[in-house]
Design a protein around this motif. Structure first.
Motif, PDB file in Angstrom:
ATOM      1  N   ASP A 126       0.832  -1.212   0.000  1.00  0.00           N
ATOM      2  CA  ASP A 126       0.000   0.000   0.000  1.00  0.00           C
ATOM      3  C   ASP A 126       0.862   1.255   0.000  1.00  0.00           C
ATOM      4  OD1 ASP A 126      -2.318  -1.443  -0.047  1.00  0.00           O
ATOM      5  OD2 ASP A 126      -2.712  -1.291   2.108  1.00  0.00           O
ATOM      6  N   ARG A 148       1.109   4.068  -3.093  1.00  0.00           N
ATOM      7  CA  ARG A 148       0.893   5.500  -2.848  1.00  0.00           C
ATOM      8  C   ARG A 148       2.085   6.325  -3.343  1.00  0.00           C
ATOM      9  NH1 ARG A 148       0.760   5.353   2.360  1.00  0.00           N
ATOM     10  NH2 ARG A 148      -1.294   4.400   2.307  1.00  0.00           N
ATOM     11  N   CYS A 165       2.260   6.289  -7.225  1.00  0.00           N
ATOM     12  CA  CYS A 165       1.186   7.088  -7.828  1.00  0.00           C
ATOM     13  C   CYS A 165       1.472   8.576  -7.717  1.00  0.00           C
ATOM     14  CB  CYS A 165      -0.152   6.762  -7.168  1.00  0.00           C
ATOM     15  SG  CYS A 165      -0.853   5.180  -7.665  1.00  0.00           S
ATOM     16  N   GLU A 166       2.072   8.975  -6.606  1.00  0.00           N
ATOM     17  CA  GLU A 166       2.425  10.384  -6.430  1.00  0.00           C
ATOM     18  C   GLU A 166       3.582  10.775  -7.336  1.00  0.00           C
ATOM     19  OE1 GLU A 166       3.274  10.488  -2.287  1.00  0.00           O
ATOM     20  OE2 GLU A 166       1.158  10.673  -1.685  1.00  0.00           O
ATOM     21  N   LEU A 210      -1.070  11.657  -8.982  1.00  0.00           N
ATOM     22  CA  LEU A 210      -2.490  11.456  -8.693  1.00  0.00           C
ATOM     23  C   LEU A 210      -2.870  12.131  -7.386  1.00  0.00           C
ATOM     24  CD1 LEU A 210      -3.057   7.714  -9.682  1.00  0.00           C
ATOM     25  CD2 LEU A 210      -3.288   9.769 -11.087  1.00  0.00           C
ATOM     26  N   PRO A 245      -4.852  12.772  -3.737  1.00  0.00           N
ATOM     27  CA  PRO A 245      -5.095  11.834  -2.638  1.00  0.00           C
ATOM     28  C   PRO A 245      -6.414  11.077  -2.744  1.00  0.00           C
ATOM     29  CG  PRO A 245      -4.243  13.907  -1.797  1.00  0.00           C
ATOM     30  CD  PRO A 245      -4.505  14.115  -3.257  1.00  0.00           C
ATOM     31  N   ILE A 283      -5.968   8.189  -5.172  1.00  0.00           N
ATOM     32  CA  ILE A 283      -5.112   7.161  -4.577  1.00  0.00           C
ATOM     33  C   ILE A 283      -5.896   6.360  -3.542  1.00  0.00           C
ATOM     34  CG2 ILE A 283      -3.054   6.773  -3.161  1.00  0.00           C
ATOM     35  CD1 ILE A 283      -1.771   9.177  -4.528  1.00  0.00           C
ATOM     36  N   ILE A 335      -7.939   3.375  -4.925  1.00  0.00           N
ATOM     37  CA  ILE A 335      -7.272   2.249  -5.575  1.00  0.00           C
ATOM     38  C   ILE A 335      -7.648   0.948  -4.880  1.00  0.00           C
ATOM     39  CG2 ILE A 335      -5.023   1.196  -6.046  1.00  0.00           C
ATOM     40  CD1 ILE A 335      -3.915   4.025  -6.408  1.00  0.00           C
TER      41      ILE A 335
END
Length: 272
Positions: free
Chosen positions: A151, A155, A158-159, A164, A166, A169, A172
Motif C-alpha cells: 500500500d 501510494r 502514484c504520487e 495522482l 489523494p 489514490i 485504488i
C-alpha cells in the motif's frame, strides 16, 4: 567468510534431491542469517571478480530474503529474513522479486451507470529508462522495496509517476497478482506483480513528475485489445501480462478468444 573458504565451500556444495528435482545447497552449515549473509556477500564478490555480475550494476543495497512460501515480507514486520543479499545479485540466484502495477481506467461518459471500463490510461516509458525504454506500461508501476508495504509503495509510485491526487489514490483497489518465471542470461527471473485497479475521474490526466514516463495516453479498450493481439512487442512484457489480466477480470475478453482457457490458466498459476 574468506574468499579462499568460498572457493572450497562452493566447490564442495552438496547437490541433493529436493521435491521438484535437484538443488545445490550453499553453505548448508551456516548457523543463522548473519552467517548466511556473509557467505552470500563473499559469493557475490567472487561472481563480480569473475565478470559474471558487472560491478557497475551493483546497487550496494541489501535486500531481505525470505522463503518464497512466506510471500513478500516488509521490513519491520517482525519476521526475520533467512539472509540479506545485494539487490542486483538477486536474479543470479533465482530469488523472487516483487512489484506493484496500477491499471487506471475510465467508464463511458455516455453510460455513467455502467462499471464496464471503456478506456485505459497507458504510459509510454521514458527513452532514458535502462530497461524497455519507449514501450507501453501500466499507468503506474514500480519495483517493491523491502522498506515499504504494498500500500505504501502504491501510494508513493502514484504520487511520483502520475501525480495522482489523494482522493484518487484512496480509491485504488487491490486486484490480485500476476506471477511468472523465466530463464535469462543472468539467471532465473521470478517475479510476483501485485495488481491494482482505479477508476480515473473524467478529465483527470496523469502527469509524470519523476521523468520515468514519456507520455500518458487514454486508449479505448478496443485499441488496447488490438495492440495486445497484433502489436505485442510495443508493450513491456510483464506489463502486457497485467493488461491482459485486467481485460480478463473485467470480462473484456471473450471466452471464445483462441487460447482463452490456457491464457487464464497461465495467468492464475503460482510460481513456487
Amino acid at each position: 567468510v574468506e574468499a579462499s573458504m568460498l572457493r572450497s565451500e562452493a566447490a564442495a556444495a552438496a547437490a541433493g534431491q529436493c521435491e521438484n528435482g535437484f538443488a545445490v545447497r550453499i553453505a548448508p552449515g551456516a548457523s543463522g542469517a548473519k552467517e548466511r549473509s556473509e557467505f552470500a556477500a563473499a559469493l557475490v564478490e567472487e561472481l563480480v571478480e569473475d565478470g559474471v555480475i558487472p560491478r557497475s550494476k551493483l546497487r550496494h543495497e541489501l535486500q531481505d530474503v525470505h522463503p518464497f512460501s512466506a510471500g513478500f515480507v516488509a521490513a519491520g514486520g517482525g519476521v526475520a529474513p533467512v539472509l540479506r543479499m545485494e539487490r542486483a545479485s538477486m536474479i543470479y540466484f533465482g530469488v523472487p522479486s516483487y512489484g506493484v502495477h496500477v491499471n487506471g481506467w475510465v467508464r463511458d461518459p455516455r453510460r455513467p451507470s455502467s462499471r464496464e471500463p471503456s478506456a485505459m490510461w497507458v504510459a509510454t516509458r521514458s527513452m532514458s529508462k535502462a530497461t524497455y525504454p519507449g514501450l507501453l506500461d501500466q499507468m503506474v508501476a514500480g519495483g517493491q522495496p523491502t522498506a515499504l508495504t504494498f500500500d505504501e509503495n502504491v501510494r508513493k509510485e502514484c504520487e511520483e509517476e502520475a501525480s495522482l491526487p489523494p482522493e484518487v489514490i484512496a480509491a485504488i483497489e487491490p486486484a490480485g497478482s500476476v506471477s511468472y518465471r523465466y530463464a535469462t542470461p543472468k539467471g532465473l527471473s521470478t517475479k510476483v506483480l501485485m495488481t491494482h485497479d482505479v477508476e480515473m475521474p473524467q478529465g483527470l490526466q496523469p502527469l509524470c513528475s519523476d521523468g520515468e514516463v514519456e507520455q500518458f495516453r487514454l486508449l479505448p479498450i478496443a485499441e488496447v485489445l488490438r495492440s495486445l493481439r497484433e502489436d505485442l512487442p510495443v508493450w513491456k512484457p510483464n506489463s502486457a501480462l497485467v493488461a491482459i489480466d485486467f481485460l480478463v477480470r473485467h470480462r473484456l475478453v471473450s471466452e471464445s478468444e483462441p487460447g482463452y482457457a490456457e491464457l487464464v490458466r497461465l495467468l492464475r498459476q503460482r510460481v513456487s
